[in-house]
Design a protein around this motif. Structure first.
Motif, mmCIF file in Angstrom:
data_model
loop_
_atom_site.group_PDB
_atom_site.id
_atom_site.type_symbol
_atom_site.label_atom_id
_atom_site.label_comp_id
_atom_site.label_asym_id
_atom_site.label_seq_id
_atom_site.Cartn_x
_atom_site.Cartn_y
_atom_site.Cartn_z
ATOM 1 N N ASN A 59 0.821 -1.212 0.000
ATOM 2 C CA ASN A 59 0.000 0.000 0.000
ATOM 3 C C ASN A 59 0.852 1.259 0.000
ATOM 4 O O ASN A 59 0.525 2.257 -0.665
ATOM 5 N N GLU A 63 0.873 4.040 -3.099
ATOM 6 C CA GLU A 63 0.575 5.460 -2.924
ATOM 7 C C GLU A 63 1.742 6.327 -3.372
ATOM 8 O O GLU A 63 1.560 7.342 -4.037
ATOM 9 N N ALA A 84 -3.493 9.555 -0.766
ATOM 10 C CA ALA A 84 -4.328 8.573 -0.053
ATOM 11 C C ALA A 84 -5.193 7.775 -1.011
ATOM 12 O O ALA A 84 -6.395 7.600 -0.800
ATOM 13 N N ASN A 85 -4.580 7.275 -2.062
ATOM 14 C CA ASN A 85 -5.285 6.487 -3.057
ATOM 15 C C ASN A 85 -5.198 4.983 -2.779
ATOM 16 O O ASN A 85 -5.815 4.183 -3.477
ATOM 17 N N SER A 86 -4.404 4.603 -1.783
ATOM 18 C CA SER A 86 -4.234 3.194 -1.475
ATOM 19 C C SER A 86 -4.227 2.991 0.032
ATOM 20 O O SER A 86 -3.679 3.814 0.775
ATOM 21 N N GLY A 87 -4.842 1.889 0.482
ATOM 22 C CA GLY A 87 -4.893 1.607 1.914
ATOM 23 C C GLY A 87 -5.600 0.296 2.181
ATOM 24 O O GLY A 87 -5.813 -0.502 1.266
ATOM 25 N N ASN A 108 -1.905 8.373 7.128
ATOM 26 C CA ASN A 108 -1.331 8.362 5.786
ATOM 27 C C ASN A 108 -0.229 7.307 5.622
ATOM 28 O O ASN A 108 -0.128 6.394 6.425
ATOM 29 N N GLY A 110 -0.091 5.069 3.272
ATOM 30 C CA GLY A 110 -0.644 3.810 2.806
ATOM 31 C C GLY A 110 -1.463 3.053 3.819
ATOM 32 O O GLY A 110 -1.837 1.896 3.568
ATOM 33 N N SER A 113 -6.809 4.720 2.929
ATOM 34 C CA SER A 113 -7.106 5.576 1.788
ATOM 35 C C SER A 113 -8.335 6.421 2.111
ATOM 36 O O SER A 113 -9.006 6.211 3.137
#
Length: 415
Positions: A59, A63, A84-87, A108, A110, A113
């Motif tokens: 993750n 990101e 914050a597009n991945s998590g 934040n 990862g 998100s």
């Protein structure tokens, strides 16, 4: 009540330290509290990991790499902007399911998100979100460096390679706006009055209930130590006037070391041959301490709080030339150890420093006034009074009991 604090890690920076201190303060005051993290770095029993190490690393890369490859203006903003597009979806973890209140902190790198944050907000549980920087109400930056685009909908972001109206910052802002539509029971906490006021003026969080509650500190650990004894232990000159500077990353633009260097050269011109030693701690990859006009003792990274308390106690003045900061842990730590602080009058720092009483608030970005402040504190005829006032400021405002009570009152009010 059962509370779950949510933070990316439990150590390794200002927000993890503040969150861990709150955990301990709440426990001391009878709250059933757990801390859910992506990366566990301590042995604290109430900390639980919600994400496997491989997933966490994936993750983080998902990101960071697209941002670095396509959006990053230069390396100076590499970790200053989080899309914050991945998590990870942590809804099914027992720490989330069993909590009566979810308490977000810094999520934040990862961990969560924007989609994951929305999932938590849609659970219907009361959510408290403590802001440790500006990210929650911007299009991705953690500190805006004077930019006010977050007042509307971001866009034309100075941190991006190709700023434009509909750039990444605008798209992230829109995703956060959609996320917040799910938040029916969300309360914002700012650690400083400054950040609370900025948040209230933002397009994303301006209408949300917002209260200012500071970070707590253990005043038994961070307390004045025998100055001569700790200087001998750490190899610090026992006869010199000691100026202390520290930062998690000394080279971080926000920490203002260029102003410190200029201020110290001005101070040298004013003090001549007076015995002065500079002590520096923190991560340092590029800064050449030989550029400083005084003898330097470099201590690298200090992790143990007991060691930090000794180092603060060894100094006559701590200098924090930070340009943007919420409620700096290091200033509070120094004051708790009875060491006055010279800093710029910026961000949340005035919540900590009372000018010429427990420190010196210098004119923003004025190296000359910062030098005057260091000199004032270093050679004051009332060193004892400054030290007592520094410690008293913390005892009156930032102890575990005082801060925990404010949070407990808040929790009770929203349940």
């Amino acid at each position: 009540m059962k509370v779950t604090l949510i933070n990316t890690a439990d150590a390794g920076g200002g927000a993890p330290a503040a969150c861990m201190r709150l955990l301990k303060a709440l426990v001391q005051n009878g709250v059933d509290v757990t801390m859910a993290v992506q990366q566990r770095l301590t042995t604290e029993q109430r900390v639980t990991t919600t994400t496997g190490k491989r997933i966490a690393k994936a993750n983080f890369l998902l990101e960071r790499l697209p941002f670095i490859a396509f959006e990053e203006r230069d390396k100076s903003v590499r970790f200053a902007f989080s899309p914050a597009n991945s998590g990870s979806n942590i809804l099914d973890h027992p720490a989330i399911q069993e909590a009566e209140i979810l308490h977000l902190h810094w999520t934040n790198s990862g961990y969560l998100s924007i989609k994951n944050l929305q999932q938590l907000l849609q659970l219907g549980k009361p959510v408290v979100w403590t802001l440790h920087d500006m990210w929650a109400f911007t299009g991705g930056c953690h500190y805006s460096n004077g930019c006010d685009h977050f007042v509307n909908q971001c866009g034309n972001c100075w941190m991006l390679r190709r700023p434009k109206t509909n750039d990444l910052s605008h798209k992230v802002w829109q995703r956060k706006f959609a996320m917040l539509q799910s938040a029916q029971n969300l309360t914002i906490v700012s650690c400083s009055n400054w950040l609370g006021n900025v948040s209230r003026g933002s397009g994303l969080l301006g209408s949300r209930p917002t209260v200012a509650i500071p970070n707590p500190i253990d005043v038994d650990t961070f307390s004045p130590k025998d100055k001569i004894a700790v200087r001998k232990k750490w190899g610090i000159d026992t006869d010199a006037n000691i100026i202390l500077f520290g930062a998690a990353n000394i080279n971080d633009r926000r920490k203002g070391i260029i102003y410190l260097v200029e201020a110290l050269h001005l101070l040298k011109q004013q003090t001549g041959d007076a015995p002065v030693q500079m002590v520096i701690f923190g991560k340092n990859k590029h800064f050449d301490t030989a550029t400083l006009p005084f003898k330097v003792k470099e201590l690298s990274i200090i992790n143990a709080e007991s060691d930090l308390a000794e180092i603060y106690s060894a100094a006559d003045v701590f200098v924090s030339p930070s340009l943007e900061d919420n409620l700096p842990n290091m200033i509070m730590e120094s004051l708790a150890c009875g060491t006055p602080v010279a800093a710029f009058n910026s961000g949340g720092i005035p919540d900590l420093i009372d000018h010429q009483q427990n420190g010196y608030l210098a004119e923003y970005k004025s190296a000359a006034d910062l030098a005057a402040g260091i000199r004032h504190l270093l050679f004051s005829e009332d060193n004892v009074g400054l030290s007592i006032s520094a410690r008293q400021k913390v005892l009156e405002n930032f102890t575990n009991n005082k801060v925990a009570k404010q949070y407990i009152d808040l929790y009770n009010s929203i349940l």
